[in-house]
Design an enzyme around this catalytic site. Structure first.
Site, short mmCIF file in Angstrom:
data_model
loop_
_atom_site.label_atom_id
_atom_site.label_comp_id
_atom_site.label_asym_id
_atom_site.label_seq_id
_atom_site.Cartn_x
_atom_site.Cartn_y
_atom_site.Cartn_z
N GLY A 253 -10.27 6.15 0.84
CA GLY A 253 -9.41 5.10 0.29
C GLY A 253 -10.07 3.75 0.41
O GLY A 253 -11.30 3.64 0.41
N SER A 254 -9.22 2.72 0.53
CA SER A 254 -9.74 1.35 0.52
C SER A 254 -10.33 0.98 1.88
O SER A 254 -10.01 1.57 2.91
CB SER A 254 -8.62 0.38 0.18
OG SER A 254 -7.64 0.43 1.18
N GLY B 46 -8.81 1.86 5.45
CA GLY B 46 -9.74 2.66 6.25
C GLY B 46 -9.94 2.06 7.63
O GLY B 46 -10.01 2.78 8.64
N GLU C 35 -14.36 7.62 4.10
CA GLU C 35 -15.13 7.45 2.87
C GLU C 35 -14.44 6.34 2.10
O GLU C 35 -13.37 6.54 1.54
CB GLU C 35 -15.16 8.79 2.11
CG GLU C 35 -16.24 8.81 1.06
CD GLU C 35 -15.73 8.32 -0.27
OE1 GLU C 35 -15.85 7.10 -0.50
OE2 GLU C 35 -15.21 9.14 -1.04
N CYS D 20 -14.87 6.10 -6.51
CA CYS D 20 -15.37 5.27 -5.40
C CYS D 20 -16.86 5.00 -5.53
O CYS D 20 -17.34 3.96 -5.11
CB CYS D 20 -15.03 5.91 -4.06
SG CYS D 20 -15.48 7.63 -3.98
N GLU E 49 -13.93 -5.25 -5.01
CA GLU E 49 -13.91 -3.99 -5.76
C GLU E 49 -12.82 -4.07 -6.83
O GLU E 49 -11.67 -4.36 -6.51
CB GLU E 49 -13.62 -2.84 -4.80
CG GLU E 49 -13.66 -1.48 -5.48
CD GLU E 49 -13.42 -0.33 -4.51
OE1 GLU E 49 -14.22 0.60 -4.51
OE2 GLU E 49 -12.43 -0.37 -3.76
O1 TXE Z 1 -5.53 2.53 -1.32
P1 TXE Z 1 -5.21 2.88 0.20
P2 TXE Z 1 -4.57 2.04 -2.49
C1 TXE Z 1 -9.47 1.13 -3.40
C2 TXE Z 1 -9.40 0.50 -4.78
C3 TXE Z 1 -7.93 0.26 -4.96
C4 TXE Z 1 -7.53 -0.12 -3.55
C5 TXE Z 1 -6.08 0.03 -3.20
O2 TXE Z 1 -10.11 -0.71 -4.77
O3 TXE Z 1 -7.68 -0.80 -5.85
O4 TXE Z 1 -8.29 0.75 -2.74
O5 TXE Z 1 -5.63 1.37 -3.47
C6 TXE Z 1 -2.70 6.02 2.60
N1 TXE Z 1 -2.39 4.74 7.55
N2 TXE Z 1 -9.51 2.58 -3.44
O6 TXE Z 1 -3.63 1.00 -2.00
O7 TXE Z 1 -4.21 1.94 0.78
C7 TXE Z 1 -2.08 5.94 1.23
O8 TXE Z 1 -0.75 6.42 1.27
C8 TXE Z 1 -2.73 5.89 6.98
C9 TXE Z 1 -10.81 3.17 -3.29
O9 TXE Z 1 -4.00 3.23 -3.14
O10 TXE Z 1 -6.52 2.96 0.86
C10 TXE Z 1 -3.03 6.82 0.42
O11 TXE Z 1 -2.70 8.18 0.66
N3 TXE Z 1 -2.75 6.08 5.65
C11 TXE Z 1 -10.74 4.60 -3.03
C12 TXE Z 1 -4.39 6.50 1.05
O12 TXE Z 1 -4.09 5.95 2.33
C13 TXE Z 1 -2.42 5.05 4.86
C14 TXE Z 1 -9.69 5.39 -3.66
C15 TXE Z 1 -5.24 5.52 0.26
O13 TXE Z 1 -4.52 4.32 0.11
C16 TXE Z 1 -2.06 3.80 5.39
C17 TXE Z 1 -8.43 4.68 -3.77
C18 TXE Z 1 -2.06 3.66 6.80
N4 TXE Z 1 -1.75 2.51 7.41
C19 TXE Z 1 -8.40 3.32 -3.69
N5 TXE Z 1 -1.78 2.97 4.37
C20 TXE Z 1 -12.00 5.38 -2.87
N6 TXE Z 1 -12.82 5.05 -1.89
O14 TXE Z 1 -12.22 6.35 -3.57
C21 TXE Z 1 -1.97 3.66 3.22
N7 TXE Z 1 -2.35 4.93 3.52
#
Ligand code: TXE
Length: 494
Positions: free
Chosen positions: A245-246, A250, A267, A301, A398
């Site tokens: 994720g973000s 992360g 990742e 990503c 990003e």
């Molecule tokens: O991501 P989040 P979001 C980037 C991309 C996007 C931005 C925001 O730039 O615009 O992130 O997207 C869970 N503890 N990427 O808000 O918050 C959430 O429920 C544990 C890049 O969707 O990172 C989801 O299942 N988990 C990326 C997951 O984390 C938590 C792909 C990802 O959400 C949490 C997606 C917490 N405190 C977005 N808060 C890539 N690297 O591929 C949220 N989540």
């Protein structure tokens, strides 16, 4: 062209509220209901009732209770079950692809190819590791006083219950990376999909049970990341967290995991670069840019976001790219002729519009796009923006959208220095016919994955993960074994 007809299984999945998959059963959520929005229309597709704390705990308990039986199963039997799951995904390719396309806005063609066919390939690859995860025997140099001898060996043991936190951009494929790696090592999993794409993994878990994967080995819980995620991570049965994720989330995940002494693999995204060297022809550069930056509306990503072009190539490349981007068939993801669908959700849509406003304010030049399409849903025109200032927002933030940022360079050493100045380092590519030069760049680029004359392709045999702010740990190859097992040393006197 028009939309494909939805399969009966897809209509059935949307017809009633969805919940979770715990201990081999679909269960209704006890928490608040939240909608699943179709990004192609902005309309509600389905409803999910979130898991409450007790249900999150029940999923962790189920995963923990399933560990002993899963580990006792002969390794080849575990591998065979992963192969069966691969076959089941292949057999339900269309149903899963349609459902995923509806929830995420991914074109149906890409959903078939990446979410299903790639997931099948990854499952088969990981299944092949069954029976091959082993330790080593070691020479021991302890002195022998009375003829006694020593030997030592290591074994790899599963870490235990793995919490997999999944983003919305590839909700099946990224989950399969984590699930397959965990299961082949003898771990069990609790997966938490993104709240934007909560449906398809429920179906995958159900198919897994149908294949004979025992109850509790794969659990799926849906709900708000900020409450459910920390609850799962803090649970005493959680041994490891695998997060995609973000960067910001992360970092929070990493802190929560470390505080509880859990292992963590991250990742994370970043600001990936593609560097085109002077010897590349305009057409080849444009093809490379489209491959690197615009697939899945840029929501990958590893996609490139910053394109470094030799100063003399910039104008002809942007002119040709503009033509290609403006000719792209944008439309319904369920139409097989569509090349680009909507971005996946409203926050993503709004984030992009804000970044465009900021780029204009900073004086960057919008070559094409830079606006939302005048229609329902979250459609953003494919965009190319030229910047001159390496400190421009678009060089750092990003976008995760169909947006390329273009900057000219005078000499490629300067471009390399700029790329390496980035705090993130997931992926980068270098494009040239000069292979000696490319190989030198592959050493110097600070990224976990460097492609030469290609971008975005992932293969199960090739380790993947980031440097710097883009993550910790590696997925795929043999590298995953380190993350999903404990290395135990055994010393023997005889
Ligand atoms: O991501 P989040 P979001 C980037 C991309 C996007 C931005 C925001 O730039 O615009 O992130 O997207 C869970 N503890 N990427 O808000 O918050 C959430 O429920 C544990 C890049 O969707 O990172 C989801 O299942 N988990 C990326 C997951 O984390 C938590 C792909 C990802 O959400 C949490 C997606 C917490 N405190 C977005 N808060 C890539 N690297 O591929 C949220 N989540």
């Amino acid at each position: 062209m028009s939309d494909v007809a939805l399969l009966q299984g897809v209509r059935a999945a949307l017809a009633h509220p969805q919940g979770h998959y715990i201990d081999g059963q679909a269960v209704t959520g006890n928490g608040d209901a939240f909608p699943v929005i179709n990004p192609a229309t902005g309309q509600t597709l389905a409803e999910v009732r979130a898991a409450d704390g007790a249900q999150a705990d029940a999923a962790m308990e189920a995963a923990s209770a399933a560990l002993a039986g899963w580990q006792a199963m002969p390794t080849l039997a575990r591998g065979t079950l992963l192969l069966k799951l691969a076959d089941a995904l292949a057999a339900h390719r269309e149903e899963l692809a349609q459902l995923e396309s509806l929830c995420s806005g991914k074109t149906l063609m890409l959903a078939r190819m990446l979410e299903i066919e790639q997931s099948v390939a990854f499952l088969r690859y990981f299944a092949g590791w069954a029976g091959k995860i082993s330790g080593e025997t070691l020479d021991v140099s302890l002195p022998s006083f009375n003829g006694e001898k020593y030997t030592a060996f290591t074994r790899r043991q599963p870490v235990g219950v793995v919490v997999g936190i999944i983003p919305w951009n590839f909700s099946i494929m990224i989950a399969i990376w984590k699930l397959a790696a965990a299961l082949v090592c003898g771990c069990t999993v609790v997966l938490k999909p993104s709240e934007f794409t909560p449906l398809t993994l429920l179906r995958v878990a159900e198919l897994a049970t149908g294949c004979g994967i025992p109850p509790g080995v794969i659990n799926v819980v849906n709900g708000d990341g900020k409450t459910l995620g920390p609850r799962l991570i803090a649970h005493p049965h959680c041994a490891k967290v695998s997060f995609t994720g973000s960067v910001v989330t992360g970092q929070a995940v990493s802190q929560a995991a470390m505080a509880g002494g859990k292992r963590v693999t991250l990742e994370l995204g970043g600001k990936n670069a593609a560097l085109f060297l002077e010897d590349m022809e305009v057409d080849a550069i444009v093809n490379g840019i489209i491959e690197a930056g615009y697939l899945n509306q840029g929501q990958i990503c590893a996609a490139a976001e910053c394109f470094y072009l030799p100063v003399g190539k910039m104008d002809p490349v942007l002119a040709a790219l503009r033509q290609r981007l403006e000719a792209m068939r944008i439309g319904s993801p369920l139409d097989e002729g569509t090349e680009m669908g909507p971005v996946a959700n409203r926050p993503q849509y709004e984030k992009l519009l804000n970044l465009f406003a900021q780029a204009r304010q900073e004086g960057s030049e919008i070559i094409c796009g830079g606006y939302a399409l005048d229609r329902d849903g979250y459609y953003i025109a494919p965009t190319a923006i030229r910047v001159t200032d390496p400190q421009a927002t678009l060089m750092r933030e990003e976008t995760f959208g169909p947006v390329g940022t273009f900057i000219a360079y005078e000499n490629d050493a300067d471009a390399l220095a700029l790329i390496n100045a980035s705090p993130s380092g997931l992926a980068a590519s270098v494009w040239t016919h000069d292979m000696a030069k490319a190989l030198r760049y592959s050493e110097q680029l600070e990224a976990g994955m460097v492609w030469i004359n290609m971008h975005t392709f992932l293969d199960p045999a090739v380790p993947f993960g980031g440097m710097k702010d883009s993550g910790i740990g590696r997925e795929f190859g043999s590298a995953f074994i380190e993350d999903y097992t404990n290395l135990k040393s055994v010393m023997v006197r005889y």
